[in-house]
Design a protein around this motif. Structure first.
Motif, mmCIF file in Angstrom:
data_model
loop_
_atom_site.group_PDB
_atom_site.id
_atom_site.type_symbol
_atom_site.label_atom_id
_atom_site.label_comp_id
_atom_site.label_asym_id
_atom_site.label_seq_id
_atom_site.Cartn_x
_atom_site.Cartn_y
_atom_site.Cartn_z
ATOM 1 N N GLN A 82 0.818 -1.202 0.000
ATOM 2 C CA GLN A 82 0.000 0.000 0.000
ATOM 3 C C GLN A 82 0.856 1.258 0.000
ATOM 4 N N ASP A 83 0.466 2.190 -0.858
ATOM 5 C CA ASP A 83 1.060 3.529 -0.853
ATOM 6 C C ASP A 83 0.485 4.270 0.346
ATOM 7 N N VAL A 84 1.321 4.689 1.292
ATOM 8 C CA VAL A 84 0.823 5.324 2.511
ATOM 9 C C VAL A 84 0.091 6.620 2.216
ATOM 10 N N ARG A 85 0.324 7.234 1.053
ATOM 11 C CA ARG A 85 -0.397 8.471 0.714
ATOM 12 C C ARG A 85 -1.863 8.199 0.425
ATOM 13 N N LEU A 86 -2.193 6.956 0.090
ATOM 14 C CA LEU A 86 -3.564 6.622 -0.283
ATOM 15 C C LEU A 86 -4.317 5.942 0.830
ATOM 16 N N GLY A 87 -3.652 5.645 1.938
ATOM 17 C CA GLY A 87 -4.334 4.880 2.961
ATOM 18 C C GLY A 87 -4.492 3.441 2.503
ATOM 19 N N ALA A 88 -5.567 2.812 2.955
ATOM 20 C CA ALA A 88 -5.759 1.388 2.694
ATOM 21 C C ALA A 88 -6.685 1.177 1.520
ATOM 22 N N LEU A 89 -6.123 0.963 0.363
ATOM 23 C CA LEU A 89 -6.924 0.648 -0.818
ATOM 24 C C LEU A 89 -6.909 -0.844 -1.057
ATOM 25 N N GLY A 90 -7.913 -1.299 -1.793
ATOM 26 C CA GLY A 90 -7.895 -2.695 -2.209
ATOM 27 C C GLY A 90 -9.119 -3.440 -1.737
ATOM 28 N N GLY A 91 -9.341 -4.606 -2.339
ATOM 29 C CA GLY A 91 -10.507 -5.393 -1.987
ATOM 30 C C GLY A 91 -10.138 -6.555 -1.102
ATOM 31 N N GLY A 92 -11.130 -7.412 -0.849
ATOM 32 C CA GLY A 92 -10.915 -8.562 -0.006
ATOM 33 C C GLY A 92 -11.093 -8.224 1.464
ATOM 34 N N ARG A 93 -10.734 -9.149 2.315
ATOM 35 C CA ARG A 93 -10.876 -8.927 3.751
ATOM 36 C C ARG A 93 -9.813 -7.940 4.218
ATOM 37 N N PRO A 94 -10.199 -6.999 5.119
ATOM 38 C CA PRO A 94 -9.220 -6.046 5.607
ATOM 39 C C PRO A 94 -8.121 -6.756 6.390
ATOM 40 N N ARG A 95 -6.897 -6.387 6.157
ATOM 41 C CA ARG A 95 -5.778 -6.944 6.891
ATOM 42 C C ARG A 95 -4.680 -5.898 6.921
ATOM 43 N N ARG A 96 -3.713 -6.086 7.789
ATOM 44 C CA ARG A 96 -2.624 -5.129 7.889
ATOM 45 C C ARG A 96 -1.755 -5.241 6.635
ATOM 46 N N PRO A 97 -1.683 -4.181 5.842
ATOM 47 C CA PRO A 97 -0.975 -4.269 4.561
ATOM 48 C C PRO A 97 0.524 -4.030 4.715
ATOM 49 N N TYR A 98 1.265 -4.506 3.713
ATOM 50 C CA TYR A 98 2.689 -4.201 3.642
ATOM 51 C C TYR A 98 2.878 -2.796 3.078
ATOM 52 N N ARG A 99 3.962 -2.163 3.507
ATOM 53 C CA ARG A 99 4.327 -0.879 2.920
ATOM 54 C C ARG A 99 4.705 -1.104 1.456
ATOM 55 N N GLN A 100 4.315 -0.174 0.587
ATOM 56 C CA GLN A 100 4.551 -0.357 -0.848
ATOM 57 C C GLN A 100 6.035 -0.514 -1.165
ATOM 58 N N THR A 101 6.348 -1.542 -1.957
ATOM 59 C CA THR A 101 7.721 -1.837 -2.360
ATOM 60 C C THR A 101 7.746 -2.109 -3.855
ATOM 61 N N SER A 132 8.153 -3.309 5.444
ATOM 62 C CA SER A 132 7.504 -3.583 6.719
ATOM 63 C C SER A 132 5.983 -3.531 6.585
ATOM 64 N N ILE A 133 5.298 -4.126 7.558
ATOM 65 C CA ILE A 133 3.840 -4.063 7.613
ATOM 66 C C ILE A 133 3.429 -2.721 8.193
ATOM 67 N N LEU A 134 2.446 -2.091 7.548
ATOM 68 C CA LEU A 134 1.960 -0.804 8.037
ATOM 69 C C LEU A 134 1.157 -0.998 9.314
ATOM 70 N N GLU A 135 1.415 -0.152 10.275
ATOM 71 C CA GLU A 135 0.700 -0.222 11.543
ATOM 72 C C GLU A 135 -0.736 0.251 11.353
#
Length: 281
Positions: A82-101, A132-135
């Motif tokens: 995930q791009d931290v500028r966009l917050g949490a985008l995406g479908g499926g079940r919510p989960r702690r996303p990885y920082r965009q790489t 890393s995983i985004l908090e």
């Protein structure tokens, strides 16, 4: 193309070319496969400047392997997370996303390696070791009647990520207000968000979006004030035809209502359902 009555146009031919493929593997910092992770593909020009970004419906398998196919020849950057500028985008079940790489292990788009895709070719070994995983944080507050200021129960809320003063995409998370009008939305990584009332069926209440930002802590005491919505009524007339079959298709016709000239944070549209009753003769 515009056709006039009775016009016959020929020679509308298409030339098909073979598409390209990008394959690779996504691993975490411990060397373990990252499963069910969605890929992000960015097309770049000859100067390596970003042209178009796409969050694709291609995901890694249980080995962390992915395969993106159907690509036109060109130059690309490949990323996950995930791009931290966009917050949490995406479908499926919510989960702690990885920082965009970006491939191979860049945290910034400007440092990403360029992937060349040839017509009909397959570019392999485009591996990424994720960051890393985004908090995740929590946003909480109350929803109340804007006139009486009494709490409203069982109101469903939605959250959209925001970028450049507009909603960028809705999150796969929902919250239902309690009997005291309280709500809590968990697992939000840093970013800007818009909190809105989801469609309530026959409920005619609405509320302006509440904007908030998650930085490094939970967000509390958000207040959503609802108002009673207006009603639109009218008659749908089918001109120039008394075809019963065509008239029957108007039953349960859906209408879209859009706000023109409003502030950018106002919802873009509301979908209504028109119920036609009576007998067509």
């Amino acid at each position: 193309m515009v056709l006039t009555e009775g016009e016959n146009v020929v020679g509308i031919d298409f030339t098909l070319v073979k598409a390209g493929v990008i394959t690779g593997k996504i691993l975490d910092a411990e060397g373990r496969p990252v499963v069910e992770e969605r890929l992000n593909l960015i097309a770049v020009d000859s100067n390596s400047q970003n042209v178009r970004s796409q969050i694709l419906d291609f995901r890694t398998d249980d080995r962390g392997v992915y395969r993106i196919f159907g690509l036109p020849a060109g130059r690309y950057k490949v990323a996950v997370g995930q791009d931290v500028r966009l917050g949490a985008l995406g479908g499926g079940r919510p989960r702690r996303p990885y920082r965009q790489t970006f491939h191979p292990d860049a945290a910034d788009s400007s440092q990403a390696a360029i992937v060349e895709v040839l017509e009909g070719g397959e570019t392999s070994g485009i591996d990424i070791t994720v960051g890393s995983i985004l908090e995740g944080h929590t946003a909480s507050g109350r929803i109340i009647d804007g006139r009486t200021e009494q709490p409203l129960a069982n109101v469903r809320l939605g959250v959209a990520s925001r970028m450049e003063n507009r909603d960028y995409g809705y999150l796969p998370v929902r919250s239902l207000s309690s009997s005291r009008g309280e709500f809590k939305i968990e697992g939000l990584p840093p970013g800007r968000y818009s909190l809105v009332i989801a469609p309530q069926g026959e409920n005619d209440r609405f509320a302006d979006p509440v904007l908030f930002e998650v930085v490094d802590r939970d967000v509390e005491n958000l207040i959503i004030k609802t108002s009673k919505g207006a009603s639109l009524t009218g008659v749908v007339v089918l001109e120039g035809s008394n075809d019963k079959a065509l008239l029957a298709r108007l039953y349960r016709l859906r209408l879209n209502v859009y706000v023109q000239g409003g502030p950018p944070e106002f919802p873009h549209g509301v979908q209504l359902q028109l119920i036609l009753t009576g007998v067509f003769v």
